[in-house]
Write a protein that holds these residues in place. Structure first.
Motif: not given
Length: 146
Positions: A92-109
């Motif tokens: 959730m962003a500071d303003d309350g917006d709902i997000r869906f996310h995935v974070t990947l490590l760049g070098s090994s992706c």
């Protein structure tokens, strides 16, 4: 384009090559390491950020719903859903917006991992936007685009 590290620049080029096969990829903010991809009622943003001096992070995310009435019931729902996702989760962003996310490590992706992350973000945002808005109000994130 101004990159903060060589790792960020290398990762950006790798992701740009992978995204070349998609028809609807754009760069929403010129001269930034951010891509955008539309699918259904979801738009994924792919942000390549430095992660220390020698690494980069690939952040794949989508707004799901905006202007939602934040309640304990909604927060419990999001938390329980996060427990069942195989890859990624709600935030959730500071303003309350709902997000869906995935974070990947760049070098090994690898490309297949990136495609899985992108698919998970787009499908989850597209699947949950209607459900969240119908139950807790607000707007689907793409409603703001039209």
């Amino acid at each position: 384009m101004n990159f903060q590290t060589d790792a960020q620049k290398d990762c950006y080029q790798k992701v740009a090559n992978w995204l070349a096969e998609y028809d609807s990829v754009t760069k929403p903010v010129p001269q930034t390491p951010i891509f955008s991809l539309q699918s259904g009622s979801a738009t994924a943003l792919i942000d390549i950020s430095p992660f220390g001096d020698q690494e980069a992070a690939i952040c794949v995310w989508s707004y799901v719903a905006t202007e939602v009435e934040i309640s304990d019931d909604l927060l419990l729902f999001l938390l329980k859903q996060n427990d069942i996702f195989r890859f990624g989760g709600f935030s959730m962003a500071d303003d309350g917006d709902i997000r869906f996310h995935v974070t990947l490590l760049g070098s090994s992706c690898q490309q297949n991992e990136f495609k899985l992350a992108l698919t998970e973000v787009l499908e989850s945002a597209d699947r949950y936007d209607d459900q969240i808005v119908q139950r807790w109000g607000g707007r689907r994130a793409t409603d703001d685009l039209f």
